[in-house]
Motif scaffolding. Structure first.
Motif, short mmCIF file in Angstrom:
data_model
loop_
_atom_site.label_atom_id
_atom_site.label_comp_id
_atom_site.label_asym_id
_atom_site.label_seq_id
_atom_site.Cartn_x
_atom_site.Cartn_y
_atom_site.Cartn_z
N UNK A 134 58.00 -3.21 -3.05
CA UNK A 134 57.01 -2.43 -3.78
C UNK A 134 56.13 -1.66 -2.79
N UNK A 135 56.12 -0.36 -2.92
CA UNK A 135 55.31 0.51 -2.06
C UNK A 135 54.33 1.27 -2.95
N UNK A 136 53.03 1.16 -2.64
CA UNK A 136 52.01 1.80 -3.47
C UNK A 136 52.07 3.32 -3.37
N UNK A 137 52.33 3.81 -2.18
CA UNK A 137 52.41 5.27 -1.99
C UNK A 137 53.32 5.58 -0.80
N UNK A 138 54.11 6.63 -0.95
CA UNK A 138 54.91 7.15 0.17
C UNK A 138 54.48 8.58 0.42
N UNK B 261 45.88 11.05 7.83
CA UNK B 261 44.55 11.08 7.23
C UNK B 261 44.63 10.75 5.74
N UNK B 262 45.60 11.37 5.06
CA UNK B 262 45.77 11.14 3.63
C UNK B 262 46.21 9.71 3.34
N UNK C 245 42.02 3.40 1.50
CA UNK C 245 40.65 3.13 1.05
C UNK C 245 40.56 3.08 -0.48
N UNK C 246 41.27 3.97 -1.15
CA UNK C 246 41.27 3.97 -2.61
C UNK C 246 41.85 2.65 -3.14
N UNK C 247 42.91 2.19 -2.53
CA UNK C 247 43.52 0.93 -2.95
C UNK C 247 42.54 -0.23 -2.74
N UNK C 248 41.88 -0.24 -1.58
CA UNK C 248 40.89 -1.28 -1.29
C UNK C 248 39.78 -1.28 -2.33
N UNK C 249 39.40 -0.10 -2.78
CA UNK C 249 38.32 0.04 -3.77
C UNK C 249 38.80 -0.16 -5.21
N UNK C 250 40.09 -0.48 -5.36
CA UNK C 250 40.60 -0.76 -6.70
C UNK C 250 41.03 0.46 -7.48
#
Length: 296
Positions: A116-120, A264-265, A271-276
């Motif tokens: 499972x990969x959150x973003x590629x 950078x992206x 950071x977005x994932x960390x913040x939920x």
């Protein structure tokens, strides 16, 4: 004494409330390639800007080293893993271990073929090959003999950069691809393979390389053979050395894929994932064909 006690209490409160600096682990395939050095620098700059800690580990293009390093990052309980896989198949076991540990995974440049990969984050590698083909065809006025230096066998980037180039070349029946050999995205291998291609092809008009490192190896080989003036060389990545080679008239073009922006992206997504917050499953970084006309 009261002041010291207050500081201790504040530090403890930050830790308890999860406000301490979050950590991102970045496993990069190799820092021997300037492209990935630029990627690392982009990640470090953005992480610093966002108040995040970034741990960077260099796998030195060895899947087994990358697996061990990712296991170490999992043990250290990083909050998010960003992985630039050495190999898309070999990385799957590491991604699965991160999944089992509950650590979100982001991949850059090369995907994972499992887990499972959150973003590629990637470029459209077929488009990159197509842009390289357009530059080559224009430089050759639609006719000539061309050789190709391929990247890592089976890597999605190599497959797509080859397909994009070959598909576009169908529009130019006057251009013949006379050789297509692997050089593993390496400048040294690129030079050695280009030596063989030049020896086997007394008449050669162009060399397309799947990345700039191999293109620069081809430049070295062509110079040594005294044939640089007759061979048009195109790469992909827009590294500093490739830009300098275009300015010097040693290469005719490269395709810019913006590794600094890509990383950078990736850090912003972490950071977005960390913040939920949610993130897009796939992000495509825009490309740009770089020629001497663009640089002047």
């Amino acid at each position: 004494m009261k002041r010291m006690l207050l500081v201790v209490l504040m530090v403890g409160l930050l830790a308890l409330t999860g406000l301490a600096a979050k950590t991102i682990g970045f496993s990069v395939s190799t820092l021997a390639n300037p492209f990935f050095v630029t990627m690392k620098e982009g990640g470090e700059a953005k992480a610093s800007e966002l108040g995040l800690k970034l741990i960077v580990l260099d796998a030195q293009d060895k899947p087994e080293t990358q697996f061990a390093q990712i296991q170490d990052l999992i043990t250290r309980r990083v909050d998010v893993l960003i992985i630039n896989p050495v190999d898309s198949d070999a990385i799957v076991s590491a991604v699965l271990e991160a999944n089992a540990a509950g650590i979100p995974v982001i991949t850059v440049t090369r995907p994972s073929n499992g887990g499972v990969v959150a973003q590629h984050l990637d470029i459209d590698n077929k488009e990159a090959g197509m842009l390289a083909a357009v530059a080559m065809a224009e430089a050759l006025d639609g006719k000539g003999r061309v050789a190709i230096l391929e990247g890592i066998p089976g890597a999605p980037s190599s497959v797509d950069r080859q397909a994009g180039f070959m598909d576009e070349m169908k529009k130019y029946p006057g251009i013949e691809v006379v050789a297509s050999l692997t050089a593993n995205y390496s400048r040294e291998e690129g030079a050695r393979v280009a030596d063989d291609i030049l020896q086997g092809n007394p008449v050669l008009d162009g060399i397309y390389a799947h990345n700039d490192e191999m293109a620069l190896g081809a430049v070295r080989s062509a110079i040594a053979a005294g044939r640089l003036n007759e061979i048009k060389i195109v790469g992909i990545d827009a590294t500093d050395d490739a830009i300098a080679a275009i300015k010097a008239g040693e290469m005719i073009a490269t395709v810019q894929q913006q590794p600094y922006l890509q990383m950078e992206m990736a850090v912003i997504a972490a950071q977005r994932i960390i913040n939920g917050a949610s993130v897009e499953p796939k992000v495509i970084i825009p490309l740009k064909l770089i020629t001497i006309d663009v640089l002047e």
